[in-house]
Every structure is written in structure tokens, then in C-alpha cells.
Scaffold this motif. Structure first.
Motif, PDB file in Angstrom:
ATOM      1  N   TRP A  36       0.832  -1.205   0.000  1.00 37.69           N
ATOM      2  CA  TRP A  36       0.000   0.000   0.000  1.00 37.69           C
ATOM      3  C   TRP A  36       0.867   1.257   0.000  1.00 37.69           C
ATOM      4  O   TRP A  36       0.555   2.230  -0.669  1.00 37.69           O
ATOM      5  N   LEU A  37       1.974   1.213   0.739  1.00 36.44           N
ATOM      6  CA  LEU A  37       2.843   2.376   0.811  1.00 36.44           C
ATOM      7  C   LEU A  37       3.593   2.620  -0.495  1.00 36.44           C
ATOM      8  O   LEU A  37       4.009   3.753  -0.769  1.00 36.44           O
ATOM      9  N   LEU A  38       3.766   1.601  -1.308  1.00 35.92           N
ATOM     10  CA  LEU A  38       4.447   1.774  -2.594  1.00 35.92           C
ATOM     11  C   LEU A  38       3.636   2.634  -3.562  1.00 35.92           C
ATOM     12  O   LEU A  38       4.183   3.188  -4.519  1.00 35.92           O
ATOM     13  N   CYS A  39       2.329   2.778  -3.317  1.00 35.66           N
ATOM     14  CA  CYS A  39       1.443   3.425  -4.288  1.00 35.66           C
ATOM     15  C   CYS A  39       1.265   4.915  -4.042  1.00 35.66           C
ATOM     16  O   CYS A  39       0.170   5.472  -4.168  1.00 35.66           O
ATOM     17  N   TRP A  40       2.346   5.606  -3.700  1.00 36.36           N
ATOM     18  CA  TRP A  40       2.306   7.064  -3.589  1.00 36.36           C
ATOM     19  C   TRP A  40       2.311   7.680  -4.993  1.00 36.36           C
ATOM     20  O   TRP A  40       2.701   7.061  -5.962  1.00 36.36           O
ATOM     21  N   ARG A  41       1.879   8.925  -5.059  1.00 37.37           N
ATOM     22  CA  ARG A  41       1.951   9.650  -6.325  1.00 37.37           C
ATOM     23  C   ARG A  41       2.340  11.096  -6.053  1.00 37.37           C
ATOM     24  O   ARG A  41       2.076  11.642  -4.982  1.00 37.37           O
TER      25      ARG A  41
END
Length: 743
Positions: A519-524
Motif C-alpha cells: 500500500w505504501l508503494l502506491c504514492w503519487r
């Protein structure tokens, strides 16, 4: 006595009281609140007829009418029909003035729907006493002095500090008053020159004050390996910048003998000392009796005990060209009025343009340009971790602790009422820490595997969300040295690791956490302030520290299911004993569905159009940097060579290096079935330097292909579909399960 038909004597009744559907605030608030909106010409007429409240309101308007627009507004208002027999619909062109407030607090005056070419500032009116014969409506407020002198500063600070110590159990730290490694021994008032750098004994306890300030470009005073011996013998008063001198005066006035200033108490050119002391930053601020924050000063030469600044430039105003053209700045200057009631009693009333209390009170806001400390990355953890902070703003003193938020004028409480839980950032952080400790103690234990194989839902969603909100605020701040992106939040990361609360602390990965990593990998990236990657290596491409741009996480991701297994994750810290500081390299090995795609560019306009799979279907994605971030864009015909990149650069791929038709890899990371939202990473072949940065001893057990992140596919993509694009879940159809390495 009949109440004035215009202002109703400011009585809170069925005419003026907010209705239940007009506010989400508690019933007690609603019953004390009022709003009166009348035509400007009616306010004017009532003032001339002798209503004391309307007369005061008119006097306030006249005093702030610097551009002489009231006559024009009256002319516009008076030109509309005024016959009582005419319906309200015929009076649409009249100018209305709205007066609103809460009993015991400030009144707010503002015009409703002014013509776009006319500007008149909103105003605050506050008083000691009453401005109405029938009702005392305005609560007590301190008269804000034009200058901040030592006497006023100590009077307010002593009162706030005494109340906090007596009443706020939350503001007592378990390690309270344990001295840092070094402090300034400031002596006492009898010998102003008696100042020296003091190395404390292990476990030594005493009260001390910490200073939070902007280093600025000049005027700072530091300790180095070459002068530390001299600093221990004594520091001449005259060599210290004004903010240091004022902080010493305030600390002495509070009866406290030690002061901590990072520039003097950390040896700045000693890497090992700097790493060691940076790792202890949390304890420094948590154990300090008080932190003084010079919010309004660009550098330490500005001082604390200075004349008040009355011109306030707003970030929001400066970004709005239309507003800025009419209102180049706001003014905090206070106008004073004397109102005499029928009994002959004289009451003092104050009015001004509203201060930007939002910049102090709200967790995430556009920081006022006049508060430069609020824009600096290092100071976020200094503020959140301090038990008590005295904010020295441009116009007043503000007190913040883990329980309360006070200001000199007494109006900051109104801003807090707009928040759901009435919390300031410090109070909110303290509450969040209690929640995440409880959640992690229930969800994580020594028997739980560290890696995320088969993990479909977040194990600690409250904790994960709290961290993403924190990083969203932090990434919006600035740093002098981009290599400080991890060190400047080190103390907060150490707190989030829950080292003291969990049998097995959480695993930190260069700004992210292993426990909920998918979930934390999905920053933008967010906003229009896209920039290139840092010129130095700050962290792996899959972490937000690899970009110099504000980032966010969509809240919907916590309802999504993971589609990947994290097989391996490791970082290589620069400091062997400090896993929360700078890293030399990092790698994750992930198993998941991978779709090959080609980059679609509008070469003429230098714009990324999306990604095309082998079926020719296209999908949008968000690049991690602006494609035209380079001053001279160059679409490489092949992946860039490290030889072509500047010496000392981070040597990581970015969106500006993508070329039309380049093959990239798309990893499906999360899926939210309810809305068919897909979140994934867009990965490109790395440059040679990045591959060489793999961590010794952490090579994948099986050979894998290595990539770097250049963008993200988000659940929002489906909202921008056109005839050439398909839903992301369909676009990923036929993706192969692969094991890949991301650096």
C-alpha cells in the motif's frame, strides 16, 4: 427597548441563531452563534439613527476603507429598489454586509458577493466589555502590543507554562528534563557573558529550553571540531546572532539554566557526531521543558524580541493572481475604538484584518509566507515531538502543547472548532501515536512473519494512514540539502518504529514500512511543482524520498487488496547504528502480475499520453516527474547511458528520460474490486550506476530482472478514459506472474 431592526442588538434568537442544518458543530455552539446579513445602506442608516452596534460597525468599516470604496458600495446599494412593498427578489443588486460570531468570541465582518472589481477586507472585531446596551457579546481578548519585549514575552510564557505544568498530565514525558549530550550553560542574569558549551553527564537531569529556527543563508553560529574546545571555555555574547541572544534572555527569565541549539550543540563537521545526535533528536525535543520556535524569522539574525510585523503576505493570495492584484498584502495592524454606552461606561474595542491562525492550527495548510519556519522540513518533527512550543509569529505569541493551543488575541480557538476533533497538529499527533501503539500491539507480534507473502489487506491501516498523512505534510516542505530528506524526519520515524512498545520493532525501509509495504508503494506526486530527481542519491526509486515533489496516497487504497508478494526487502544505511538515516542503496524483490507496455508520447508537445500494451490498448499513468523537467528536453532513442549524466547526479531514471516507444514494465500492486480500481508501478530499465548500487549480501536468491520506478497507475485513471483507453483491470488481462527486483 426595541432591538435594532438591522443588527437585532446582536441578540442570539430565532432571527440570528444558526439553524441545525447550517452547522455540524455541537448544539451548545449553535445556540451561541449568530449571523446577521443586511443591506449596506441599512447599516449606514441605522448607524446615523443612533444604534450603538451599527455605529461601531460603520466606524470600523470607515477606519479600514483605505481605498475609499464605501461610497461606491453605498451608491451601488442605494441604486437598487428600496420600497418595503417590493419583494426581496427585486433587491438582488444590493450590497449586503454580514456580521457573524459566537457569544464570548470574535465578530467577523465581511461583504457578501462584492462586484469582482471591488475588494474590501474581511475584518475581526474583538473587545473587552460590551458593545451593546443589552448584551455583552464579545469575550475578553488581550490587547496585542506593537512590540514584543522581554516583559510581555515572559508574562505570557510564565502563565502558560505554569498552567501547563499544573493541569496537563499529557505534557509530562517519561524522560522529562534528561539533558542532551551537550547544552549551552547560560549562567544567570547577573553575568550576561557567562555562556559556554557544556557536556552533560550520562543520565543528568535538569530543565532546559530548545530553540527551533531557520538556519538561513547567513548569520548562523556553529560548533566544529576546530572550535569545540573554545566553545566549552566560553562563547562571547557579541558573536551570537540576535535570535540566540533573545532565546538566552527568555530562558534566563524563566529561571532555566540550559539552552539547546542544534548548530552549537552538535559538531557540524563531524559525521559520526552528527549521525549520533540526529538519532537522539526525538528525546531532545520531547524532554525539553519548552521549545521556542521563531516562526517568522528567515535566519537567526532576525531576533525574537522585535517590533511586530503587520504586513502579512498570504501564500494563497500570491497563487491567486486575481486576488493578488487587488490585495497585495494583508495587515495585522489593530485599530482601537472607544464606545460609550448610555450609562457613560467606556469600553475599548479592537478591530483588524484576520490573522492567519489556520497556518498554525490546521494540520495541513498553505503556510503563510511570513512564517518561513513552517515551510522547512526539519521543523516538522521539532514541532510535533516537543511537549510545549512557544511560537513567535509575525504578529503575536502562540502557545502549543499536547493539550491546548492559545494565542494572544484569543481567537485561535475558533479555527480549532472547524476541525472534527478540535485538534492542533501536536494534539493530533499525540492522539495518533496512542492509536498506532494500540493497533500495532494487537496486530504485530514476534510470531508474525516480517514479509508480506499472501497478505491481502493492510495489517495496521490506522498506522499506515497516519504515516502517509505525515509524509504528505513533510514532502510539502523544503530543505537546503536534499540529502537530508531522510535525516530530517528521522526522529519521527524512530517514534513510528515503536522500538519501546513492541517486542519486535517495525522495519523501516528508506521512508516506508515493510509491514504494509504494498500500500505504501502506491504514492503519487501531486500539484504542479514537479521537479527532477535530487542531484544526489536520497533513496530507492520506489520511495517518495527519490523525488523533490509533494506526494500523497489516495485514501481508497486501504480498501484495496494486495496483488503482490514481497519476497525480499532491504536497505543499506550509511550509519551502521542508524537505520532511520541516510541510505547508500536499497532493493525490494516482488512477485506479481507484470504487463509489458510501450510509452506513448506526443513528441511535438513533449507530453506523455499513456502506456500501450501488446493489444494496442492504452492506459493513463502519473509520471513521478514532469516529462519536460529538463531545461532542454531530449527524447533518447535508447535508454540513457550513465556517461551522459552529470557527475555526482543521483543517476536514477526519471520521466524526462522516457522516449516514445520505450518498453516499460507495469506491476499490478493493488486491486479494489468494489470500484474495479487498479494501482500499479510503472518501471523502466535502470542506468548502470543504479544497478551497481545493489546491497552487498542482499542479492536475490534467484536471478531477477532489475528496474526503477518512473510512475504509478492509480485508481483515478479510469475517470479519464477516452475512446483510446480501457479500464486498468482489462488492460492488465494476460499479464504474466514474474519475480522482479526494484531499486
Amino acid at each position: 427597548m426595541t432591538a435594532c431592526r438591522v443588527c437585532n442588538g446582536l441578540q442570539v434568537d430565532s432571527i440570528t441563531n444558526l439553524q441545525a442544518d447550517e452547522t455540524s458543530r455541537p448544539e451548545s455552539y449553535r445556540l451561541r452563534s449568530f449571523s446577521v446579513s443586511s443591506r449596506l445602506r441599512d447599516w449606514h442608516r441605522s448607524a446615523k439613527d443612533g444604534c450603538p452596534t451599527c455605529r461601531l460597525i460603520w466606524e470600523v468599516l470607515v477606519r479600514f476603507d483605505s481605498n475609499s470604496v464605501l461610497e461606491r458600495l453605498l451608491e451601488i446599494s442605494s441604486s437598487s429598489p428600496s420600497s418595503p412593498s417590493e419583494s426581496d427578489d427585486s433587491d438582488d443588486d444590493a450590497i449586503y454586509l454580514e456580521l457573524s460570531g459566537v457569544i464570548g468570541q470574535t465578530l467577523v465582518l465581511e461583504f457578501v458577493e462584492l462586484p469582482p472589481e471591488i475588494y474590501f477586507p474581511s475584518l475581526e472585531v474583538f473587545s473587552i466589555g460590551s458593545i451593546s446596551d443589552s448584551l455583552q457579546i464579545i469575550g475578553p481578548a488581550n490587547e496585542v502590543a506593537t512590540d514584543l519585549d522581554l516583559k510581555l514575552c515572559l508574562t505570557l510564557t510564565r502563565q502558560w507554562l505554569r498552567d501547563c505544568k499544573l493541569q496537563h498530565a499529557q505534557c509530562v514525558s517519561k524522560g522529562a528534563d534528561t539533558l542532551p549530550t551537550r547544552v549551552l550553560d547560560i549562567g544567570d542574569r547577573s553575568d550576561a557573558a557567562q555562556i559556554r558549551l557544556y557536556e552533560s553527564a550520562p543520565g543528568q537531569c535538569d530543565e532546559y529550553v530548545a530553540l527551533s529556527y531557520c538556519w538561513g543563508k547567513f548569520g548562523n553560529l556553529t560548533t566544529t571540531k576546530g572550535n569545540i574546545a573554545d566553545r566549552k571555555r566560553g562563547i562571547p555574547w557579541e558573536v551570537m546572532p540576535k535570535s540566540f541572544q533573545d532565546a538566552i534572555e527568555i530562558t534566563r527569565g524563566l529561571g532555566i539554566g540550559y539552552l539547546w541549539i542544534d548548530a552549537l550543540c552538535i559538531v557540524q563537521d563531524d559525521a559520526s557526531d552528527w549521525e549520533r545526535e540526529a538519532a537522539r533528536m526525538a528525546e531532545v525535543y520531547e524532554n525539553a521543558t519548552l521549545t521556542i520556535a521563531t516562526d517568522a524569522a528567515l535566519d537567526p539574525t532576525r531576533g525574537i524580541l522585535t517590533p511586530r510585523q503587520i504586513d502579512l503576505v498570504s501564500t494563497i493570495d500570491s497563487m491567486n493572481n486575481a486576488v493578488a492584484a487587488r490585495r497585495p498584502y494583508r495587515r495585522a495592524a489593530i485599530e482601537t475604538f472607544s464606545v460609550v454606552n448610555k450609562l457613560g461606561n467606556v469600553n475599548t474595542v479592537y478591530a483588524r484584518e484576520p490573522l492567519s491562525h489556520e497556518d498554525i492550527a490546521l494540520p495541513r495548510s498553505h503556510h503563510d509566507i511570513t512564517y518561513p519556519l513552517m515551510t522547512r522540513a526539519w521543523t516538522l518533527q521539532e514541532r510535533l515531538l516537543s511537549r510545549r512550543t512557544l511560537h513567535v509569529t509575525a504578529s503575536e505569541l502562540i502557545w502549543e502543547c499536547k493539550t491546548t493551543l492559545y494565542c494572544e488575541c484569543g481567537t485561535i480557538a475558533q479555527v480549532l472548532e472547524y476541525l472534527n476533533d478540535g485538534s492542533s497538529p501536536k494534539i493530533g499527533f499525540d492522539k495518533a501515536m496512542h492509536d498506532i501503539i494500540e493497533e500495532c500491539q494487537k496486530s504485530l507480534n514476534t510470531d508474525t512473519p516480517h514479509l508480506n507473502q499472501q497478505q491481502k489487506k493492510p495489517r495496521i491501516p490506522i498506522t499506515t494512514r497516519a504515516w502517509t498523512m505525515l509524509i504528505g505534510e513533510y514532502s510539502n516542505r523544503t530543505l537546503t540539502f536534499e540529502s537530508d530528506r531522510l535525516p530530517a524526519i528521522l526522529a519521527l520515524a524512530r517514534r513510528f518504529s515503536l522500538t519501546d512498545e513492541l517486542a519486535t520493532p517495525r522495519t523501516y525501509l528508506a521512508g516506508l514500512w515493510l509491514e504494509d509495504l504494498p500500500w505504501l508503494l502506491c504514492w503519487r506526486t501531486i500539484g504542479r511543482r514537479f521537479e527532477k530527481r535530487p542531484d544526489v542519491y536520497c533513496g530507492p526509486s520506489w520511495s517518495w524520498v527519490s523525488v523533490i515533489t509533494p506526494v500523497i496516497w489516495y485514501t481508497q487504497i486501504y480498501d484495496a487488496e494486495s496483488r503482490v508478494d514481497i519476497l525480499q526487502a532491504a536497505t543499506f544505511p550509511e550509519g551502521a547504528d542508524n537505520p532511520f538515516g541516510r541510505v547508500k542503496g536499497a532493493r525490494i524483490v516482488v512477485k506479481g502480475q507484470v504487463q509489458m507496455a510501450k510509452v506513448c508520447l506526443d513528441v511535438e508537445n513533449d507530453e506523455i499520453l499513456g502506456l500501450s500494451n501488446d493489444r494496442g490498448e492504452r492506459i493513463l499513468f502519473v509520471p513521478d516527474q514532469n516529462p519536460d523537467a529538463d531545461e532542454t528536453p531530449n527524447r533518447h532513442p535508447s535508454p540513457p547511458s550513465p556517461v551522459s549524466l552529470p557527475r555526482g547526479a543521483s543517476l536514477q531514471r526519471d520521466a524526462a528520460s522516457l522516449y516514445h516507444g520505450e518498453e516499460v514494465v507495469c506491476l499490478w500492486v493493488l486491486h479494489r474490486p468494489a470500484a474495479d480500481d487498479v494501482y500499479g508501478l510503472v518501471l523502466a530499465a535502470p542506468v548502470e550506476e543504479s544497478i551497481m548500487r545493489s546491497i552487498p549480501g542482499s542479492e536475490p536468491k534467484q536471478p531477477t530482472k532489475t528496474f526503477e520506478r518512473v510512475g504509478v497507475i492509480t485508481g483515478k485513471s479510469r475517470r479519464y478514459l477516452n475512446t483510446h483507453e480501457v479500464p486498468a483491470s482489462s488492460w492488465f488481462a494476460g499479464a504474466e506472474v514474474q519475480t522482479i527486483s526494484i531499486i
